[in-house]
Design an enzyme around this catalytic site. Structure first.
Site, short mmCIF file in Angstrom:
data_model
loop_
_atom_site.label_atom_id
_atom_site.label_comp_id
_atom_site.label_asym_id
_atom_site.label_seq_id
_atom_site.Cartn_x
_atom_site.Cartn_y
_atom_site.Cartn_z
N HIS A 143 4.67 -3.16 0.60
CA HIS A 143 4.75 -2.96 2.07
C HIS A 143 6.21 -3.00 2.51
CE1 HIS A 143 2.64 -3.60 6.15
NE2 HIS A 143 3.87 -3.18 6.35
N ASP A 198 7.13 -6.74 3.86
CA ASP A 198 7.17 -5.99 5.13
C ASP A 198 8.62 -5.76 5.58
OD1 ASP A 198 6.47 -4.62 7.38
OD2 ASP A 198 5.42 -6.27 8.37
#
Lengths: 438, 306
Positions: free
Chosen positions: A62, A317
């Site tokens: 991610h 992320d």
């Protein structure tokens, strides 16, 4: 081309191996994994890994590489350089670029840029809906054929439950993973940090844990209904961990990830890290992230979820933003922080603190992400691509954002002392990062 | 006699001694406003800039009058929120103001923490005149002065704060300031307008106006922003005023010498009935008078001795 890696401790969760082994790499693939000294070194290039841990290349499932469209924040080249420096030989790049990765043309562009950079492998994630607008499904078969490993409307959650059902069913048709950014936008409203005593004290609008949890529950329910493979991105609350744990126990085809900041920081980080932060809060925009940093109880639950397997993977992320988005008043700042170059160091704290074994950590940072995405890597078996990370567990270092390879600086861990670092990374047998002699 | 600080950003980091100093100073300065010539030369040659990103008449005017009574030069800049969106960043605006060498910048901004952001960047003093939902310290200080004048003390009192606590920086600053000075604060309002963690700030929480005002020494009614109705924080003004509007019948529950306060502007008939607003217990206009005195004190203590 033969490369022999000698003297390292090989940790490979895929074969349940944690022992001294030598590795022979031939033509970019693992050709042999043998007891130390068993593979002759004559005529071969040798990489001395004594004192190091050799693991299957780390995979961050991610990240945001920002290209095309926001190259001032990051490019595929700078983002994958940050990745290999952090020990990652593969990354999955989210589709919220400009334009959105909702067509094969954009997917191919990203893959071309990745090939040109020649650093980490990039696994593009396509959009669930055209333009991530939550209206019409993208062409999943074509996205998959172009190289997409999954689909997601990351950053623009699918609010329409029927569309999400159709997306899961349609993705199942082509054996494509759906990654859910679980967030109810109505409940989030205009929130900018976790809703709780800290948001009340700071006078910042709150995002309740329920904004995430109701959507996690919706999506695991839809996964059970459709039988489609679902992966929940960036789990941040105790409630989400519990919902996913129960869904797995019932056999729902669900996996999930969390990020280092969710098991390291609480919402107090918004106040900054000075001694008087509670009284004279910094409103640190580098601690503004979506989902928001939660409470100490959530941090503990996320750690426990990583330990007991409710959480399958660690993904940072990585969300680069420039000063334009971050050097502003808190409410106006963009959400997101960069993590590729701190993810391993922060995650190793879980090992140093006895929460995870090293093998469990590598499973969550390599083996599991590879399996979930269905991409090569995550194992050091003979015949596998020679994607490897060499880790010095003892190396002490200080986070210095200005030395990052990433083009952005939005990291809340500046100045942190960390123990353990990726000192080399190989992709397809090629050394793409090394800082062995410091 | 001065505050050992560059900025006044919130009640959170003021000690009881500092609050006492500001209130004592304000009390001593009130007399200036009673004179025929309402001006002393103390801040002559100093420049006070007000930078307001939200509409405000009384707070900005109160600061301006305070500065002028101390002979400071004042410049007012009002930035419409809409033009700020398209215009320069807060940092650039502040840097430009800094280049003009003001002594104090008084800022009101819709973003919580905006004054803190500026205070870290500017050499001049920064006074928070209201930031988002966070703090409005000079309002709390004038409220404390008003209560202290009426009661002769601040410790051991019960103060009720009623209404939309969630969106109120006045409530936050008062909870912090009153509890620092030893008062007991009870907040009341519908659950939609009570954010989590108020007890961590030091307040007691109830949904009953009656319970909040029972035996109260002071009752502080908050202004209800009428747009909250469209956002479903309440059903109708009718129901709100029935349950959370202060009416004469409530005053019998409070202490005999209760005072009724409101930061203004009033929504007569919504959070407060006209009979109460204009009645003998109301100190609403004393609050306005004390606002000037408190802001004079803050300016004097921040830049008077430089």
């Amino acid at each position: 081309m033969h490369l022999l890696i000698t003297g390292g401790l090989v940790v490979d969760p895929a074969q349940n191996l944690e022992a001294p082994r030598d590795l022979l790499i031939v033509d970019g693939r693992i050709a042999a994994v043998e007891l130390p000294g068993a593979i002759p070194s004559e005529g071969r290039e040798v990489l001395d890994a004594a004192g190091l841990v050799v693991v299957p290349g780390l995979i961050d499932m991610h990240v945001h590489l920002r290209e095309p469209g926001e190259e001032y924040k990051e490019t595929v080249e700078t983002g994958t350089r940050a990745a290999v420096r952090g020990g990652f030989t593969g990354v999955a790049s989210m589709p919220n670029t400009k334009p959105v990765n909702d067509t094969a043309a954009v997917t191919r562009f990203i893959l071309d840029q990745a090939r040109a950079a020649g650093l980490a492998r990039v696994h593009p994630v396509g959009a669930i809906s055209v333009g991530s607008r939550g209206e019409a499904l993208c062409e999943y078969a074509e996205l998959k054929a172009a190289g997409c490993a999954a689909v997601s409307d990351d950053g623009r959650p699918v609010m329409d439950a029927l569309l999400m059902r159709r997306a899961l069913e349609y993705a199942r048709t082509f054996e494509l993973l759906v990654i859910s950014h679980a967030e109810d936008l109505h409940l989030r409203a205009d929130g900018v940090m976790h809703e709780g005593p800290v948001s009340t004290r700071l006078g910042l609008r709150g995002i309740p844990a329920a904004a995430e949890e109701v959507m996690v529950f919706r999506d695991v329910t839809l996964a059970a209904l459709t039988g489609a493979r679902l992966h929940i991105a960036h789990v941040s609350t105790a409630g989400s961990v519990e919902i996913i744990r129960r869904a797995k126990a019932r056999g729902a085809p669900v996996t999930c990830e969390t990020a280092p900041h969710y098991f390291t920081l609480t919402d107090e980080a918004v106040c900054g890290q000075t001694p008087d932060a509670a009284l004279n809060p910094a409103y640190d925009t580098n601690a503004k992230v979506n989902p928001p940093l939660r409470t100490a109880a959530d941090v503990a639950a996320v750690q426990e979820g990583l330990r007991d397997g409710a959480i399958d993977a660690i993904a940072c992320d990585h969300a680069p933003h420039g000063l334009l988005e971050k050097d502003v008043e808190f409410a106006a700042a963009a959400m997101g922080l960069i993590g590729l170059e701190t993810s391993l160091g922060l995650s190793l704290k879980l090992v140093h603190e006895g929460i995870l074994t090293l093998g469990q950590l590598i499973a969550r940072m390599s083996t599991h992400p590879a399996r979930i995405l269905g991409v090569p890597g995550g194992a050091l078996t003979v015949g596998a691509p020679a994607d490897l990370t060499l880790i010095d567990l003892e190396r002490e270092w200080t986070v210095a954002v200005n030395a990052f390879a990433s083009r952005s600086r939005n990291c809340p861990f500046e100045g942190w002392q960390l123990t353990g670092k990726a000192v080399a990374a190989l992709v397809g047998g090629r050394l793409v990062h090394q800082e062995l002699d410091v | 006699m001065e505050l050992r600080r560059k900025d006044l950003l919130g009640m959170a980091d003021l000690t009881a001694q500092e609050i006492g100093l500001i209130l004592d100073t304000a009390a001593s300065l009130k007399e200036i406003s009673q004179r025929p010539i309402k001006k002393v030369p103390t801040l002559r040659g100093r420049t006070v800039v007000t930078l307001f990103y939200e509409p405000s008449t009384r707070t900005r005017m109160s600061f301006e009058i305070a500065a002028k009574r101390l002979s400071a030069d004042t410049v007012n800049l009002t930035v419409a929120a809409s033009s700020a969106v398209k215009g320069e960043t807060l940092a650039d605006t502040a840097a430009n103001l800094q280049a003009m060498q003001p002594d104090v910048l008084i800022i009101r901004h819709q973003a919580s923490g905006a004054p803190h952001y500026l205070a870290r960047r500017l050499r001049c003093g920064v006074v928070n005149a209201g930031d988002g939902l966070h703090e409005h310290p000079t309002q709390a200080l004038l409220d404390l002065l008003t209560i202290r004048e009426a009661k002769g003390r601040l410790d051991g009192l019960k103060v009720a704060i009623v209404g939309d606590i969630l969106h109120s920086r006045v409530a936050r600053s008062n909870i912090l300031g009153l509890t620092t000075m030893g008062s007991r604060v009870v907040v009341a309002g519908p659950a939609t307008m009570l954010p989590p963690g108020l007890t961590a700030l030091g307040a007691e929480v109830t949904h009953s106006l009656e319970e909040a005002v029972r035996d109260a020494d002071a009752i502080m009614m908050l202004r209800l922003q009428l747009e909250r109705m469209g956002q479903n924080f309440l059903s109708t003004l009718r129901e709100y005023s029935t349950h959370f509007g202060l009416a004469p019948r409530h005053l019998g529950l409070a202490r005999e010498d209760v005072i009724v306060m409101h930061p203004g502007p009033l929504n007569r008939g919504v959070e407060i009935s006209p009979e109460v607003a204009d009645g003998p217990y109301s100190v609403i206009l004393e609050q306005v008078t004390n606002g000037v005195a408190v802001r004079m004190a803050v300016l004097l203590l921040l830049i008077g001795e430089r």
